[in-house]
Design a protein around this motif. Sequence first.
Motif, PDB file in Angstrom:
ATOM      1  N   PRO A 144       3.374 -87.937   6.208  1.00  0.00           N
ATOM      2  CA  PRO A 144       4.232 -87.747   5.032  1.00  0.00           C
ATOM      3  C   PRO A 144       3.534 -87.903   3.687  1.00  0.00           C
ATOM      4  CG  PRO A 144       4.694 -89.846   6.094  1.00  0.00           C
ATOM      5  CD  PRO A 144       3.785 -89.095   7.013  1.00  0.00           C
ATOM      6  N   PHE A 145       2.375 -88.547   3.652  1.00  0.00           N
ATOM      7  CA  PHE A 145       1.709 -88.782   2.376  1.00  0.00           C
ATOM      8  C   PHE A 145       0.489 -87.894   2.164  1.00  0.00           C
ATOM      9  CE2 PHE A 145       3.321 -92.979   3.930  1.00  0.00           C
ATOM     10  CZ  PHE A 145       4.511 -92.924   3.227  1.00  0.00           C
ATOM     11  N   GLY A 146       0.197 -87.048   3.131  1.00  0.00           N
ATOM     12  CA  GLY A 146      -0.956 -86.170   2.994  1.00  0.00           C
ATOM     13  C   GLY A 146      -2.274 -86.903   3.127  1.00  0.00           C
ATOM     14  N   VAL A 150     -12.912-111.544  -7.500  1.00  0.00           N
ATOM     15  CA  VAL A 150     -13.696-110.513  -6.828  1.00  0.00           C
ATOM     16  C   VAL A 150     -13.262-109.107  -7.213  1.00  0.00           C
ATOM     17  CG1 VAL A 150     -14.287-109.553  -4.563  1.00  0.00           C
ATOM     18  CG2 VAL A 150     -14.227-112.027  -4.877  1.00  0.00           C
ATOM     19  N   LEU A 151     -11.962-108.889  -7.352  1.00  0.00           N
ATOM     20  CA  LEU A 151     -11.462-107.527  -7.518  1.00  0.00           C
ATOM     21  C   LEU A 151     -11.136-107.125  -8.948  1.00  0.00           C
ATOM     22  CD1 LEU A 151      -9.250-107.117  -4.321  1.00  0.00           C
ATOM     23  CD2 LEU A 151     -11.606-106.374  -4.730  1.00  0.00           C
ATOM     24  N   GLN A 152     -10.973-108.075  -9.865  1.00  0.00           N
ATOM     25  CA  GLN A 152     -10.717-107.694 -11.252  1.00  0.00           C
ATOM     26  C   GLN A 152     -11.803-106.774 -11.809  1.00  0.00           C
ATOM     27  OE1 GLN A 152     -12.490-108.967 -14.188  1.00  0.00           O
ATOM     28  NE2 GLN A 152     -11.314-107.505 -15.398  1.00  0.00           N
ATOM     29  N   PRO A 153     -13.092-107.046 -11.558  1.00  0.00           N
ATOM     30  CA  PRO A 153     -14.112-106.120 -12.058  1.00  0.00           C
ATOM     31  C   PRO A 153     -13.991-104.713 -11.458  1.00  0.00           C
ATOM     32  CG  PRO A 153     -15.093-108.236 -11.500  1.00  0.00           C
ATOM     33  CD  PRO A 153     -13.700-108.252 -10.960  1.00  0.00           C
ATOM     34  N   ARG A 154     -13.473-104.626 -10.242  1.00  0.00           N
ATOM     35  CA  ARG A 154     -13.291-103.311  -9.621  1.00  0.00           C
ATOM     36  C   ARG A 154     -12.227-102.504 -10.360  1.00  0.00           C
ATOM     37  NH1 ARG A 154     -14.552-103.094  -4.064  1.00  0.00           N
ATOM     38  NH2 ARG A 154     -13.848-100.923  -4.237  1.00  0.00           N
ATOM     39  N   PHE A 155     -11.133-103.175 -10.744  1.00  0.00           N
ATOM     40  CA  PHE A 155     -10.104-102.491 -11.529  1.00  0.00           C
ATOM     41  C   PHE A 155     -10.663-102.090 -12.891  1.00  0.00           C
ATOM     42  CE2 PHE A 155      -7.222-104.434  -8.465  1.00  0.00           C
ATOM     43  CZ  PHE A 155      -6.215-103.482  -8.352  1.00  0.00           C
ATOM     44  N   ALA A 156     -11.369-103.007 -13.534  1.00  0.00           N
ATOM     45  CA  ALA A 156     -11.929-102.722 -14.849  1.00  0.00           C
ATOM     46  C   ALA A 156     -12.911-101.564 -14.794  1.00  0.00           C
ATOM     47  CB  ALA A 156     -12.604-103.969 -15.409  1.00  0.00           C
ATOM     48  N   GLY A 157     -13.615-101.429 -13.677  1.00  0.00           N
ATOM     49  CA  GLY A 157     -14.589-100.361 -13.520  1.00  0.00           C
ATOM     50  C   GLY A 157     -14.005 -99.058 -13.015  1.00  0.00           C
ATOM     51  N   GLY A 158     -12.707 -99.052 -12.712  1.00  0.00           N
ATOM     52  CA  GLY A 158     -12.073 -97.817 -12.265  1.00  0.00           C
ATOM     53  C   GLY A 158     -12.303 -97.478 -10.814  1.00  0.00           C
ATOM     54  N   ASN A 159     -12.754 -98.452 -10.004  1.00  0.00           N
ATOM     55  CA  ASN A 159     -13.002 -98.169  -8.585  1.00  0.00           C
ATOM     56  C   ASN A 159     -12.399 -99.240  -7.682  1.00  0.00           C
ATOM     57  OD1 ASN A 159     -14.830-100.184  -9.373  1.00  0.00           O
ATOM     58  ND2 ASN A 159     -16.319 -99.580  -7.820  1.00  0.00           N
ATOM     59  N   PRO A 160     -11.088 -99.511  -7.827  1.00  0.00           N
ATOM     60  CA  PRO A 160     -10.470-100.528  -6.962  1.00  0.00           C
ATOM     61  C   PRO A 160     -10.418-100.047  -5.524  1.00  0.00           C
ATOM     62  CG  PRO A 160      -8.778 -99.305  -8.116  1.00  0.00           C
ATOM     63  CD  PRO A 160     -10.094 -98.838  -8.684  1.00  0.00           C
ATOM     64  N   PRO A 161     -10.255-100.980  -4.579  1.00  0.00           N
ATOM     65  CA  PRO A 161     -10.090-100.580  -3.180  1.00  0.00           C
ATOM     66  C   PRO A 161      -8.736 -99.913  -2.956  1.00  0.00           C
ATOM     67  CG  PRO A 161      -9.830-102.939  -3.414  1.00  0.00           C
ATOM     68  CD  PRO A 161     -10.260-102.430  -4.751  1.00  0.00           C
ATOM     69  N   ASP A 162      -8.463 -99.533  -1.714  1.00  0.00           N
ATOM     70  CA  ASP A 162      -7.275 -98.729  -1.417  1.00  0.00           C
ATOM     71  C   ASP A 162      -6.061 -99.556  -1.007  1.00  0.00           C
ATOM     72  OD1 ASP A 162      -8.729 -96.243  -1.759  1.00  0.00           O
ATOM     73  OD2 ASP A 162      -9.758 -96.787   0.106  1.00  0.00           O
ATOM     74  N   ILE A 192      -0.475-104.328  -2.153  1.00  0.00           N
ATOM     75  CA  ILE A 192      -0.410-103.290  -3.171  1.00  0.00           C
ATOM     76  C   ILE A 192      -1.405-102.187  -2.849  1.00  0.00           C
ATOM     77  CG2 ILE A 192       0.402-104.788  -5.024  1.00  0.00           C
ATOM     78  CD1 ILE A 192      -2.489-105.004  -6.015  1.00  0.00           C
ATOM     79  N   VAL A 193      -1.143-101.012  -3.410  1.00  0.00           N
ATOM     80  CA  VAL A 193      -2.061 -99.880  -3.321  1.00  0.00           C
ATOM     81  C   VAL A 193      -2.441 -99.497  -4.748  1.00  0.00           C
ATOM     82  CG1 VAL A 193      -2.347 -97.465  -2.639  1.00  0.00           C
ATOM     83  CG2 VAL A 193      -1.081 -99.046  -1.150  1.00  0.00           C
ATOM     84  N   PRO A 194      -3.691 -99.688  -5.163  1.00  0.00           N
ATOM     85  CA  PRO A 194      -4.093 -99.293  -6.508  1.00  0.00           C
ATOM     86  C   PRO A 194      -3.962 -97.782  -6.710  1.00  0.00           C
ATOM     87  CG  PRO A 194      -5.649-100.879  -5.609  1.00  0.00           C
ATOM     88  CD  PRO A 194      -4.747-100.465  -4.477  1.00  0.00           C
ATOM     89  N   GLY A 253      -4.093 -92.791   1.924  1.00  0.00           N
ATOM     90  CA  GLY A 253      -4.420 -93.605   3.094  1.00  0.00           C
ATOM     91  C   GLY A 253      -3.914 -95.021   2.956  1.00  0.00           C
ATOM     92  N   GLY A 254      -3.935 -95.533   1.718  1.00  0.00           N
ATOM     93  CA  GLY A 254      -3.437 -96.889   1.484  1.00  0.00           C
ATOM     94  C   GLY A 254      -1.963 -97.018   1.789  1.00  0.00           C
ATOM     95  N   VAL A 255      -1.163 -96.038   1.334  1.00  0.00           N
ATOM     96  CA  VAL A 255       0.275 -96.084   1.605  1.00  0.00           C
ATOM     97  C   VAL A 255       0.541 -95.907   3.101  1.00  0.00           C
ATOM     98  CG1 VAL A 255       2.509 -95.062   1.070  1.00  0.00           C
ATOM     99  CG2 VAL A 255       0.784 -95.238  -0.711  1.00  0.00           C
TER     100      VAL A 255
END
Length: 469
Positions: A50-52, A101-113, A350-352, A360-362
Motif C-alpha cells: 500500500p505504500f509503494g 546520536v541522531l540529532q546530527p543526522r536530522f540536522a544533516g538531512g540524512n535521518p534513518p528510516d 517515528i518515520v522521518p 519502507g519505514g511505514v
Amino acid sequence: MENTPQITRRGLLRAAALAPMAGALAACATPQAQAPTSSAAPAATSAANPFGVDAKKPLEVWIFDGGFGDAYATDIHQPLFKTKYPDVAIKHSATKEITKVLQPRFAGGNPPDVIDNSGANALDMGALAQDGQLQDLGPLLDAPSWDDPNVKVRDTLDPAVVDFGTLDGTFLSVGYVNYIHGIWYSQKAFRDNGWAVPKTWDEFLALCETIKKSGKMAPFTYAGKHPQYLYEPLLTMAAKIGGNEILVDIDNLEDGAWTAEPVLRSAEAWAEVGAKYMMEGTAGLDHVQTQTAQNKYQVAMLPSGSWLENEQKTTTPDDFEYGMFPIPDVTASDKLPYGTLHTRPGETFIVPSRGANPQGGVEYLRAMLSKKAAGDFSELVRTVSVVKGAGEGRDLTPGARSATEALAAAGANTVHFRWRSWYAQLHDEAVAATGRLMSGGATAKEFVDRLQKKADELKADSSIKKYRR
C-alpha cells in the motif's frame, strides 16, 4: 519553508544547547509533517504494497536500547518484514542516547528510516513536528493490516494510540507499548513480612514507617539521576486529588496550572517521603541501580512503568514476584477513585520524512502492528502491547499480570499528560525541580513556582509551537 534537508540556525543552536538532554530540533515555521523528498519517491502501490515500498531499497532502523532491549526488533520485527521483502537489506542499530546520536543526522538531512524515539533522552517530538521532520502516518491507519487485508490497521489498535500520536490533526507517531505506571514491589517480600498494599496515603506512610523501623530495607527509592520517574507519581497524585483537569491545564499551559492546590499538595506529600523514607544515596543513582537494589531486597518500593520487569530480568531473583499498586487515595474527597492509573501508549516509533526510505519505514511499522509480531513482542519482553488481543493465550509473568489486572480494575479511570513530549524545555525544568524537591533543596512551594515560571515563559514565546488537548 522549502522541503529541503536542512534545519534552521536557531534549531542548531538550540540543539547544541540541549544536547545530550532531551530536546533535539528547534523550530522553523512549518507546523505540519511534510512529504518525503523526491529522492524517496515511492514505487507502484498495490493492495499488497500500500505504500509503494521498493523491494530492494535498504532500510535503516534505530531502536532505543532501554527496558525492552532491541532483540525484539532483530528477532521478531525484522525477520517478519523480510518474509515479504527478502531483498531489503536492514541496517540495525541500538542506543540509549537517541538525541545525542541522531540529532546530527536530522540536522544533516540524512535521518534513518525508523526510530524508536524513547527514553530519558528522546528527541523533542514537538520540535520535530514543527520543523516538518516527521512522516504523516495517517495512511498507515487506513492501510490493510498485515494479518488481514479486510481489517484496517486503525481497527487493530487501542484508540489511545491515535490520540497520543496526533499533533495538530496529523498522526505522526506510533506508541507500541501500553505503559502502565505505578508503585512496584516484591510480592514475596510483602508476603514474607506481612506488609499489606496500602490503599490510602496514611496507610502508605505507616507502611514506610514500619519498613524503616524493621531495619530490613529502606522503604522507598526512585531513579535519582532521572527524576522524571518521580514527577510521574507526583502528577498522578495531583490528578487524583483534583481531577483530570489538573493535567489538562498543565498540558495546555493554562495560567496557574502548576501552582494549583492539588499539585502543591502532592509535592508536599512526596517531599515528606524524600525527607523521611528514602534509601540512602538515592540522588546519585540511576534507574537500573535503584531497581537492582530492590532486587537485592535493599529497598521495598519504587515508582516505574510496566517495562520494569523485563528491564531487570537478569538481576531479579526467580521468586521475587514483581507486583504493582496504584497511587493510594490521598483524601476522602479525591476527585478520582482508588485504582486510578497513569497509562499511555509508549515506546514511540517515528518515520522521518526526510529519510532515504520513508515508504519502507511505514511498512516496517505495519509489520510491527501485526497481531503475531505484537504477541511475540509481549511474550518476549513481559509487557502489554497496544495491538488488540495480542496477549491472548500468552503466558504472563507476575509483574505483567499485576499491571494488566490493575489496568482492568481502573477501567475508565486513567489519566495522562502530554507536555513532556510537546515541550522539552519544560521537561528539563521538571527533572531539575523534582530532583531538588526530593533531596530537600527546594520546598513544595518553590517547586510549583519554578515550574509555573517555566510554563509561563514557554507560553509567552511565540517561536514555540503550542499544542492543546
